[in-house]
Design a protein around this motif. Structure first.
Motif, short mmCIF file in Angstrom:
data_model
loop_
_atom_site.label_atom_id
_atom_site.label_comp_id
_atom_site.label_asym_id
_atom_site.label_seq_id
_atom_site.Cartn_x
_atom_site.Cartn_y
_atom_site.Cartn_z
N ARG A 2 1.09 -1.26 0.13
CA ARG A 2 -0.02 -0.03 0.21
C ARG A 2 0.88 1.29 0.01
NH1 ARG A 2 -3.18 -0.45 5.07
NH2 ARG A 2 -4.51 1.31 4.40
N LEU A 3 0.24 2.41 -0.17
CA LEU A 3 1.12 3.53 -0.31
C LEU A 3 2.13 3.84 0.80
CD1 LEU A 3 1.63 6.40 -1.66
CD2 LEU A 3 -0.30 7.36 -0.48
N PRO A 85 -2.50 15.65 4.95
CA PRO A 85 -1.99 15.09 6.33
C PRO A 85 -2.95 14.30 6.98
CG PRO A 85 -1.31 17.42 6.07
CD PRO A 85 -2.39 17.06 5.13
N GLU A 86 -4.18 14.39 6.90
CA GLU A 86 -5.13 13.65 7.40
C GLU A 86 -5.33 12.28 6.92
OE1 GLU A 86 -5.61 17.84 8.20
OE2 GLU A 86 -5.85 16.89 6.23
N SER A 87 -5.22 12.26 5.45
CA SER A 87 -5.35 10.91 4.95
C SER A 87 -4.28 10.07 5.35
CB SER A 87 -5.42 11.11 3.42
OG SER A 87 -4.50 11.86 2.95
N LEU A 88 -3.10 10.84 5.30
CA LEU A 88 -1.78 9.94 5.50
C LEU A 88 -1.79 9.43 7.05
CD1 LEU A 88 1.06 12.22 4.01
CD2 LEU A 88 -0.01 10.03 3.24
N ALA A 93 -1.84 4.72 10.14
CA ALA A 93 -2.22 4.05 11.45
C ALA A 93 -2.43 2.60 11.18
CB ALA A 93 -3.40 4.65 11.98
N ASP A 94 -3.14 2.40 9.96
CA ASP A 94 -3.67 0.79 9.65
C ASP A 94 -2.61 0.08 8.93
OD1 ASP A 94 -6.04 1.70 10.44
OD2 ASP A 94 -6.83 2.22 8.55
N HIS A 97 3.83 -1.37 7.74
CA HIS A 97 5.19 -1.05 7.18
C HIS A 97 5.27 0.62 6.89
CE1 HIS A 97 5.33 -5.19 6.44
NE2 HIS A 97 4.18 -5.26 6.03
N ALA A 98 4.49 1.35 7.40
CA ALA A 98 4.38 2.68 7.15
C ALA A 98 5.59 3.54 7.81
CB ALA A 98 2.93 3.43 7.76
N PRO A 99 6.15 4.49 7.33
CA PRO A 99 6.79 5.54 8.25
C PRO A 99 6.23 5.82 9.54
CG PRO A 99 6.69 6.21 5.86
CD PRO A 99 5.50 5.31 6.06
#
Length: 431
Positions: A2-3, A85-88, A93-94, A97-99
């Motif tokens: 994912r993104l 920023p809100e969408s990121l 949070a979900d 593997h996110a930063p």
């Protein structure tokens, strides 16, 4: 992926590029080899994030007050990919593997309504200060727009090979890619660059390419090939032929009639030309590999000499953005000295009444107008053919635009011509 995972990967690649000073393509390949779970779509998206960040490194860095890899990727995703920023925050949070979560400072900077407020002109143009000064001298009040033109995603440009096909036939063969006619070249086709994680079509596996109907070649390269003025039956020396892109275009313009001598001082650069000539159906090219006496029999005999000179490649910074930040004044000076030597060598092959075309894929005045003026000062037996006349003869009435330089050259740029940056000056030798 994912993104968020793709963003984390892009951050890692940018950090690798910075810490190990390695080329972008090499860093992306290394990441792919170390993360074989990533699919083609993932690799394309990560590459887009990396290249988008590097193209506008200064403006994204100013907006975030940091040119760190994380700052660049966050700014790209919000300001170019349409996230917020809100969408990121929701996406991060979900995704394990996110930063790391956005800091309050990052949220504030990503939410700014005027992220370039107070930025110097060179930052707005996304150029190093010393290069911005050169462009301001040569391009006048348009230099900021021209600098910004070098920061967009480039299209994929193709040239219909008239020795085997025509543009209409190639467009039909590639219809699934939705090609459009190119903006200037009469044989050009264009596949527009897509947004966000769009992948560039792989035309090199298509039947049209395998049959030699089409070549990958930027519109600007096609245009300067046309402006060389070659005619069927002439004797032509392509002195810096490289892999043969312009050689193939010249052969098509000549209808396989006459003779082109393709030479390059680097045997490795020249190596791909043999297969390309065969696939394209070219029969009027004789390859002259580097050797001490390789061109001795051509002195004073050529109707046309084409010099596609080694240069900084500043006109291709959309495709190679990392090179923009690595270039130094010392490297530019070395290129200028090399170009001078090549031009002086090229002049001896031009017969009386013949012409010499000097080409670069650069937008820097030292490599273009200044180089042409210096050549004319050293070689009074040559005169420049005014660029306005060349352009009107080739494209008059078509609406195609270019920039014309004081010494008589023609400059193509992304902002003006919709092509990579190219320069051409054509000189004629007295009878």
């Amino acid at each position: 992926m994912r993104l968020p995972g793709r963003m984390a990967a892009a951050i890692a690649v940018l950090e690798d590029i910075e810490s190990h000073r390695r080329p972008v393509a090499e860093a992306l390949k290394a990441w792919g080899l170390a993360n074989r779970f990533a699919g083609a779509g993932d690799r394309a998206a990560i590459g887009n994030l990396v290249y988008d960040g590097l193209r506008r490194k200064r403006s994204h860095g100013w907006a975030m007050q940091s040119e760190a890899a994380r700052a660049l990727v966050l700014s790209v995703v919000v300001r170019e990919w349409g996230e917020s920023p809100e969408s990121l925050a929701t996406l991060f949070a979900d995704d394990p593997h996110a930063p790391a979560a956005l800091s309050p400072d990052e949220v504030a900077r990503l939410s700014a309504t005027d992220p370039l407020a107070g930025a110097p002109a060179a930052v707005v143009a996304d150029l190093p200060d010393w290069i911005a000064a050169l462009l301001e001298i040569s391009l006048g009040h348009d230099w900021i727009v021209e600098g910004q033109g070098l920061t967009g995603r480039p299209p994929l440009d193709l040239r219909a090979n008239l020795l085997k096909s025509d543009r209409a036939r190639v467009m039909k063969a590639l219809s699934r890619f939705s090609p459009q006619e190119g903006p200037t070249s009469p044989w050009g086709l264009r596949l527009a660059a897509g947004p966000r994680d769009a992948r560039t079509p792989n035309v090199l596996t298509d039947e049209a390419w395998l049959k030699g109907w089409v070549e990958v070649q930027d519109q600007g390269s096609q245009v300067v090939s046309l402006l060389c003025g070659v005619q069927p039956g002439e004797q032509v020396l392509d002195l810096c032929a490289g892999a043969g892109g312009k050689t193939l275009a010249l052969a098509a313009l000549m209808g396989n009639k006459g003779q082109i001598f393709a030479h390059d001082s680097d045997r490795t650069r020249l190596a791909p030309i043999y297969d390309r000539l065969k696939r394209a159906g070219v029969r009027n090219v004789q390859v002259r590999p580097p050797a001490e006496t390789a061109l001795d029999d051509l002195v004073g005999r050529m109707d046309r000499v084409v010099v596609d000179a080694p240069c900084t490649g500043s006109g291709t910074w959309r495709r190679q953005p990392h090179a923009k930040w690595k270039l130094t004044p010392e490297q530019l000076a070395l290129r200028v000295a090399e170009q001078q030597q090549i031009l002086d060598d090229a002049a001896r092959f031009v017969k009386p009444g013949g012409s010499l075309a000097y080409i670069t894929c650069s937008v820097l005045p030292d490599e273009n107008g200044a180089q042409a003026q210096a050549f004319l000062a050293r070689h009074p037996e040559f005169r420049v053919v005014p660029g306005h006349g060349l352009w009107h003869k080739a494209f008059g009435g078509s609406g195609a635009r270019a920039r014309f330089t004081a010494e008589g050259g023609i400059l193509l740029t992304p902002a003006t011509t919709g092509t990579d940056g190219f320069y051409i000056a054509r000189f004629e030798r007295a009878q």
